[in-house]
Design a protein around this motif. Sequence first.
Motif, PDB file in Angstrom:
ATOM      1  N   LEU A  78      33.062  21.087  63.005  1.00 23.81           N
ATOM      2  CA  LEU A  78      31.814  21.615  62.600  1.00 23.81           C
ATOM      3  C   LEU A  78      30.965  22.403  63.528  1.00 23.81           C
ATOM      4  CD1 LEU A  78      30.149  21.347  59.847  1.00 23.81           C
ATOM      5  CD2 LEU A  78      29.101  19.438  60.811  1.00 23.81           C
ATOM      6  N   TYR A  79      30.704  21.827  64.563  1.00 24.58           N
ATOM      7  CA  TYR A  79      30.011  22.203  65.533  1.00 24.58           C
ATOM      8  C   TYR A  79      29.816  21.662  66.878  1.00 24.58           C
ATOM      9  CZ  TYR A  79      25.638  19.631  64.780  1.00 24.58           C
ATOM     10  OH  TYR A  79      24.836  18.549  64.904  1.00 24.58           O
ATOM     11  N   GLU A  80      29.612  22.256  67.892  1.00 25.43           N
ATOM     12  CA  GLU A  80      29.482  21.358  69.160  1.00 25.43           C
ATOM     13  C   GLU A  80      28.340  22.206  69.907  1.00 25.43           C
ATOM     14  OE1 GLU A  80      33.057  19.515  71.905  1.00 25.43           O
ATOM     15  OE2 GLU A  80      33.134  21.529  71.158  1.00 25.43           O
ATOM     16  N   TRP A  81      27.514  21.288  70.881  1.00 24.51           N
ATOM     17  CA  TRP A  81      26.694  21.728  71.769  1.00 24.51           C
ATOM     18  C   TRP A  81      27.294  22.231  73.059  1.00 24.51           C
ATOM     19  CZ3 TRP A  81      22.114  23.400  70.108  1.00 24.51           C
ATOM     20  CH2 TRP A  81      21.498  22.795  68.924  1.00 24.51           C
ATOM     21  N   GLU A  82      26.993  23.587  73.375  1.00 22.23           N
ATOM     22  CA  GLU A  82      27.621  24.224  74.641  1.00 22.23           C
ATOM     23  C   GLU A  82      27.062  23.501  75.762  1.00 22.23           C
ATOM     24  OE1 GLU A  82      29.945  27.930  74.321  1.00 22.23           O
ATOM     25  OE2 GLU A  82      28.083  28.352  73.263  1.00 22.23           O
ATOM     26  N   TYR A  83      27.383  22.320  76.378  1.00 24.87           N
ATOM     27  CA  TYR A  83      26.907  21.666  77.466  1.00 24.87           C
ATOM     28  C   TYR A  83      27.078  22.607  78.640  1.00 24.87           C
ATOM     29  CZ  TYR A  83      26.699  17.650  74.471  1.00 24.87           C
ATOM     30  OH  TYR A  83      26.276  16.743  73.529  1.00 24.87           O
ATOM     31  N   ALA A  84      28.041  23.268  78.866  1.00 26.70           N
ATOM     32  CA  ALA A  84      28.338  23.922  80.179  1.00 26.70           C
ATOM     33  C   ALA A  84      27.186  25.020  80.171  1.00 26.70           C
ATOM     34  CB  ALA A  84      29.711  24.362  80.132  1.00 26.70           C
ATOM     35  N   LYS A  85      27.257  25.757  79.001  1.00 30.21           N
ATOM     36  CA  LYS A  85      26.299  26.888  78.941  1.00 30.21           C
ATOM     37  C   LYS A  85      24.709  26.296  79.178  1.00 30.21           C
ATOM     38  CE  LYS A  85      25.466  30.900  75.953  1.00 30.21           C
ATOM     39  NZ  LYS A  85      25.670  31.222  74.343  1.00 30.21           N
ATOM     40  N   GLN A  86      24.487  25.312  78.644  1.00 24.86           N
ATOM     41  CA  GLN A  86      23.218  24.767  78.662  1.00 24.86           C
ATOM     42  C   GLN A  86      22.953  24.637  80.066  1.00 24.86           C
ATOM     43  OE1 GLN A  86      23.591  21.425  76.156  1.00 24.86           O
ATOM     44  NE2 GLN A  86      22.200  22.242  74.425  1.00 24.86           N
ATOM     45  N   LEU A  87      23.908  24.078  80.916  1.00 25.53           N
ATOM     46  CA  LEU A  87      23.665  23.710  82.230  1.00 25.53           C
ATOM     47  C   LEU A  87      23.534  24.954  83.191  1.00 25.53           C
ATOM     48  CD1 LEU A  87      24.034  20.766  82.693  1.00 25.53           C
ATOM     49  CD2 LEU A  87      25.820  21.291  84.081  1.00 25.53           C
ATOM     50  N   LEU A  88      24.186  25.893  82.920  1.00 28.11           N
ATOM     51  CA  LEU A  88      24.219  27.047  83.678  1.00 28.11           C
ATOM     52  C   LEU A  88      22.920  27.885  83.387  1.00 28.11           C
ATOM     53  CD1 LEU A  88      26.191  29.052  85.152  1.00 28.11           C
ATOM     54  CD2 LEU A  88      26.262  30.341  83.138  1.00 28.11           C
ATOM     55  N   TYR A  89      22.324  27.650  82.180  1.00 28.12           N
ATOM     56  CA  TYR A  89      20.995  28.468  81.866  1.00 28.12           C
ATOM     57  C   TYR A  89      19.956  27.453  82.718  1.00 28.12           C
ATOM     58  CZ  TYR A  89      22.054  31.768  78.576  1.00 28.12           C
ATOM     59  OH  TYR A  89      22.689  33.043  77.900  1.00 28.12           O
TER      60      TYR A  89
END
Length: 305
Positions: A78-89
């Motif tokens: 279905l979907y997934e939160w992009e943790y790595a991208k959130q962290l990078l931001y």
Amino acid sequence: MMFKNVSDVQERLETAQYIPSREIATVVFLAAATRKPILVEGPAGVGKTELAKAVSRSLNCELIRLQCYEGLDESKALYEWEYAKQLLYTQMVKEKISDILSGAHTLSEAVDKIASQEDAFFSERFIQPRPLLRAISSQEPVVLLIDEVDKSDPEFEAFLLELLSDFQVTIPELGTQRAKNIPFVVLTSNNFRDMSDALKRRCVHIYIDYPGRDLEIRIVKLKIPGIRDRLAEQLVDAIRSIRRLDLKKKPCISETLDWARSLIALNIDELSPDILFETLNMICKYRGDSEMVHRELKSILPHAV
Ligand SMILES: Nc1ncnc2c1ncn2[C@@H]1O[C@H](COP(=O)(O)OP(=O)(O)O)[C@@H](O)[C@H]1O
Ligand SMILES: [Mg+2]
């Protein structure tokens, strides 16, 4: 995204390189007309997956495929939160975060301040949509193929059932997404395990078996243009006799097609026992099966022996 009638389905699928039996064409028509998913069951290699692909080609719309496997869960489907991208931001906007936090005297004040900003990090920007969410949020009508659903776990099947009944998903942080266009859904199963009655009720069900003689000959001629009629017939007759043996793995349509291509590559236009044995690897995938074909030659090529 509609077909005019059953013959229209038949013609359009053939144009899309798929020859449906009348039964398959009728099921596709009814599924489209009633907006119900199709559940296709049957042995491997009889054209279950290809049916979904052909429907998408015939309707000229995107095919979104979800391949099922044991352990498949909502985050992959279905979907997934992009943790790595959130962290990078968060790294990149560090200064901004310090600004926000300045003036916070206690830890809980700081946490409150951060919490007031969390919408920025739980927005569509940081969502990785997987096939089911993509199918639901697509602006255009799509064909959704849920392939080999029998390999998924019963819990996943229950989740699917819910999705297939209202075509909407709720993402707690973002709210409810309702399908703009109800996708044309095809579920396939190799009967690895039985699907629940509830799922069957929700769907138009069809069992695809090995094709009849004429249909298989037509498929061979369609997929291998230029093959001589006589060779196509010989090869389909031989395959059909081989399927009647008690093999570990019966040859399916893919094997008929691979075999036909091999014979063409070898410049052969007449099936003989020698040719059959030389090319047997294209048909039999187990040693015991090959041995049985050797023993049963008489029933496979009755005119040649
Ligand atoms: N009715 C058909 N018309 C044209 N090609 C077909 C048909 N049925 C099966 N095939 C061909 O047979 C092969 C196997 O089909 P596939 O859909 O992969 O089988 P399954 O998903 O049932 O295991 C594919 O190459 C497909 O193109
Ligand atoms: Mg398949």
